[in-house]
Design an enzyme around this catalytic site. Structure first.
Site, short mmCIF file in Angstrom:
data_model
loop_
_atom_site.label_atom_id
_atom_site.label_comp_id
_atom_site.label_asym_id
_atom_site.label_seq_id
_atom_site.Cartn_x
_atom_site.Cartn_y
_atom_site.Cartn_z
N ARG A 1 52.99 25.76 33.67
CA ARG A 1 53.65 26.92 34.26
C ARG A 1 52.76 27.71 35.23
NH1 ARG A 1 57.04 29.83 29.60
NH2 ARG A 1 58.55 30.18 31.24
N PRO A 2 52.43 27.12 36.38
CA PRO A 2 51.60 27.81 37.36
C PRO A 2 52.33 28.96 38.05
CG PRO A 2 52.36 25.72 38.24
CD PRO A 2 52.88 25.80 36.83
N VAL A 3 51.61 29.71 38.91
CA VAL A 3 52.24 30.84 39.63
C VAL A 3 52.17 30.66 41.15
CG1 VAL A 3 51.89 32.53 37.78
CG2 VAL A 3 50.12 32.22 39.53
N CYS B 1 55.58 31.03 26.08
CA CYS B 1 55.76 29.83 25.26
C CYS B 1 54.92 28.68 25.81
CB CYS B 1 57.21 29.39 25.28
SG CYS B 1 58.30 30.38 24.25
N ASP C 1 66.80 25.33 28.42
CA ASP C 1 66.78 26.23 27.26
C ASP C 1 67.77 25.80 26.17
OD1 ASP C 1 64.82 27.68 28.48
OD2 ASP C 1 66.07 29.39 29.02
N ILE D 1 62.36 19.91 33.59
CA ILE D 1 61.87 21.22 34.06
C ILE D 1 60.44 21.50 33.56
CG2 ILE D 1 62.37 23.71 34.23
CD1 ILE D 1 64.66 22.10 35.39
N LYS E 1 68.81 37.84 26.98
CA LYS E 1 67.38 38.15 27.09
C LYS E 1 66.88 37.90 28.51
CE LYS E 1 64.18 34.98 25.90
NZ LYS E 1 63.11 34.70 26.87
N ASN E 2 67.22 36.74 29.06
CA ASN E 2 66.63 36.36 30.35
C ASN E 2 67.24 37.09 31.55
OD1 ASN E 2 64.84 34.80 29.04
ND2 ASN E 2 65.78 32.83 29.56
N ARG F 1 61.84 36.48 19.24
CA ARG F 1 61.69 36.83 20.66
C ARG F 1 63.03 36.77 21.38
NH1 ARG F 1 57.04 33.76 23.70
NH2 ARG F 1 57.89 35.17 25.25
C1 EPZ Z 1 62.81 31.03 33.21
O1 EPZ Z 1 61.42 30.78 33.14
C2 EPZ Z 1 63.25 31.38 31.82
N1 EPZ Z 1 62.54 32.57 31.35
C3 EPZ Z 1 62.97 30.21 30.89
O2 EPZ Z 1 63.45 30.53 29.60
C4 EPZ Z 1 63.72 28.97 31.40
O3 EPZ Z 1 63.38 27.87 30.60
C5 EPZ Z 1 63.30 28.70 32.86
O4 EPZ Z 1 63.52 29.88 33.66
C6 EPZ Z 1 64.09 27.56 33.48
O5 EPZ Z 1 65.45 27.83 33.43
C7 EPZ Z 1 63.03 33.78 31.60
O6 EPZ Z 1 64.03 33.94 32.28
C8 EPZ Z 1 62.31 34.94 31.01
P1 EPZ Z 1 60.87 28.60 36.37
P2 EPZ Z 1 60.54 30.68 34.45
O7 EPZ Z 1 59.98 29.38 37.25
O8 EPZ Z 1 61.10 31.61 35.45
C9 EPZ Z 1 57.55 25.52 37.83
C10 EPZ Z 1 63.30 30.83 27.27
O9 EPZ Z 1 63.17 30.03 26.31
N2 EPZ Z 1 56.85 26.58 38.57
O10 EPZ Z 1 62.29 28.42 36.77
O11 EPZ Z 1 59.14 30.84 34.02
C11 EPZ Z 1 57.48 25.70 36.32
O12 EPZ Z 1 56.23 25.29 35.81
C12 EPZ Z 1 62.47 30.68 28.54
O13 EPZ Z 1 64.05 31.82 27.25
C13 EPZ Z 1 55.79 26.25 39.38
O14 EPZ Z 1 55.40 25.08 39.49
O15 EPZ Z 1 60.82 29.19 34.89
C14 EPZ Z 1 58.63 24.84 35.89
O16 EPZ Z 1 58.24 23.50 35.85
C15 EPZ Z 1 61.43 29.63 28.42
N3 EPZ Z 1 55.15 27.25 40.06
C16 EPZ Z 1 59.65 25.03 37.01
O17 EPZ Z 1 58.92 25.55 38.12
C17 EPZ Z 1 55.54 28.55 39.96
O18 EPZ Z 1 54.89 29.40 40.61
C18 EPZ Z 1 60.77 26.01 36.71
O19 EPZ Z 1 60.22 27.18 36.15
C19 EPZ Z 1 56.63 28.88 39.16
C20 EPZ Z 1 57.28 27.88 38.47
#
Ligand code: EPZ
Length: 429
Positions: free
Chosen positions: A131-133, A126, A316, A338, A22-23, A408
């Site tokens: 989860r900021p951007v 979820c 995950d 994380i 999926k990811n 999902r």
């Molecule tokens: C991806 O999410 C995956 N989703 C998640 O899987 C997975 O848990 C995660 O990576 C970590 O491995 C998909 O691939 C669709 P991140 P993502 O940006 O990209 C922080 C599942 O169950 N952060 O690596 O959203 C964030 O809050 C899902 O399949 C910021 O602070 O995760 C987190 O603490 C859930 N600012 C950390 O970074 C930002 O702008 C890592 O998040 C972006 C992220």
């Protein structure tokens, strides 16, 4: 709303085919926005998130065809989908769609790179943390984009196109690495991404982008270099196998005992989880056909694990690991590093008799001799599957509510587990 009913106690024996990831599928589908030619993806899993992303891309004008068959028609094989973003009709991704799935926010990268503008709602997904951007925004600004946040929307523009630059992430982020890759692929000049996510899904995306004509080197390491090109072409790519689905069924087999072949799984994306599983007491062997997991009678050993970015133990699989050590002989400690709110499965596992104490980001799980079936609620994707794992080992009947979370990310879970001897069925509302 559908529910899943499980009667626990049976060992798992047999073969489970592993689906496409999926990811990896989600960013690969989004990459179709980068070209006016057709991107063909094989081994695409049939999941609710994939269907939702088809709708979201359709809203931008992407023509998405499932090749030669309709959804649900092709048995156990993955789908082949053809995505054609010849005419992008809308560069806005609206709240109603983006709020349902966080990954849809990632369209901001390719839309901006190809058309010089994008307006994307702040994401949902979820409920596992805030989860900021901010890291996406910093990355796009490093490539020369102007960003404005107003009314719940992020507007990004680069009227004269993006230019290569240095993106140095202060923390590892999978999503912002995907977006940086896609945006930089069409930026003028060279981009360097430092502290890039090393997840295999990033490698899969980079491999596909290179097939489309991008010039990306170093994916899978912390430093990725991208030499921007003027345009990208169509390509054909087969989605990598799902390492989280693989790990989930590996943990399930260790939980129930028995012997399961995870067909088509590749062990090189799962070194850490498989090492943890071996430490807990399962036999793990990688073969040409996939990964074989076996546990006969022996007890489960407690363990201390922290989640980490790849190649560490994946967040995950944290909930699934927790379900497994609920039956270990002693106390385990699991630290989530994380996401700050990824322990929602704890109270549901407790309904099945688990003994878990939470202290901040650390869960202490004291193994119990038996779990007992109960009615529980799925709260997010991986949390719900941890309840399935616990239910498979619990005495009596477990009913899991709100299984749309499970749909999902897990394809045909009842058939896959049922085929190995589990008593599991979907109760449709
Ligand atoms: C991806 O999410 C995956 N989703 C998640 O899987 C997975 O848990 C995660 O990576 C970590 O491995 C998909 O691939 C669709 P991140 P993502 O940006 O990209 C922080 C599942 O169950 N952060 O690596 O959203 C964030 O809050 C899902 O399949 C910021 O602070 O995760 C987190 O603490 C859930 N600012 C950390 O970074 C930002 O702008 C890592 O998040 C972006 C992220």
């Amino acid at each position: 709303m559908d529910r899943i009913r499980i009667v626990g106690g049976a060992p798992l024996n047999g073969t489970i085919p592993i689906s496409g990831a999926k990811n990896a599928t989600l960013p690969l589908m989004i990459a179709s926005l980068l070209t006016d030619q057709t991107l063909i993806l094989d081994n695409v899993p049939q999941l609710a998130d994939v269907a939702l992303l088809k709708r979201i891309l359709g809203n931008h004008g992407v023509d998405c065809m499932v090749q030669g068959k309709r959804a649900g028609q092709n048995g156990t094989a993955g789908q082949t989908i053809e995505l054609s973003a010849r005419d992008i009709v809308d560069t806005t991704a609206p709240y109603e769609l983006v709020s349902k799935m966080r990954a849809s926010f990632w369209v901001i990268g390719p839309l901006l790179a190809r058309l010089g503008e994008a307006r994307v709602s702040l994401p949902g997904g979820c409920a596992i943390g805030t989860r900021p951007v901010d890291l996406f925004i910093a990355a796009l600004e490093a490539l020369g984009a102007e960003i404005d946040i107003d009314g719940g929307y992020v507007t990004a523009s680069a009227r004269k196109g993006l230019t290569g630059g240095l993106i140095s992430f202060p923390k590892v982020t999978v999503g912002a690495t995907h977006v940086a890759l896609m945006a930089a692929a069409l930026a003028r000049g060279e981009t360097v991404i430092e502290n890039a996510a090393r997840e295999p899904e990033v490698v899969d995306l980079a491999t596909c982008l290179n097939k489309m004509g991008a010039r990306i080197a170093g994916a899978g390491t912390s430093t990725i270099r991208i030499d921007g090109v003027e345009s990208l072409t169509g390509a054909r790519h087969s989605v990598m196998s799902d390492r989280i689905e693989t790990g989930t069924y590996a943990f399930a087999a260790a939980m129930t005992g028995g012997e399961v072949l995870l067909e088509g799984a590749t062990s090189d994306t799962l070194d850490k989880p498989l090492a943890v599983l071996a430490e807990i007491g399962a036999e793990v062997s990688a073969t040409n056909e996939g990964i074989r997991i076996r546990r006969n009678g022996s007890g489960l050993q407690p363990i201390d694990v922290s989640t980490e970015p790849f190649p560490g133990f994946p967040t995950d699989l944290q909930a699934q690991l927790m379900a497994l050590v609920c039956r270990a002989d002693g106390a385990s400690h699991i630290r989530e590093t994380i996401f700050e709110n990824r322990f929602m499965h704890v109270q549901e596992l407790a309904r099945l008799g688990a003994d878990i104490h939470l202290d901040g980001q650390v869960a202490t799980v004291t193994g119990v001799e038996r779990l007992t079936g109960a009615e529980v609620m799925a709260t997010d994707l991986r949390a719900s599957v941890s309840l399935v794992i616990a239910g498979l080992a619990a005495e009596g009947e477990t009913v899991i509510n709100r299984v749309y979370h499970l749909d999902r990310g897990f394809e045909r879970i009842e058939q896959k587990l049922g085929g190995c001897g589990a008593t599991i069925e979907r109760l449709s509302a």
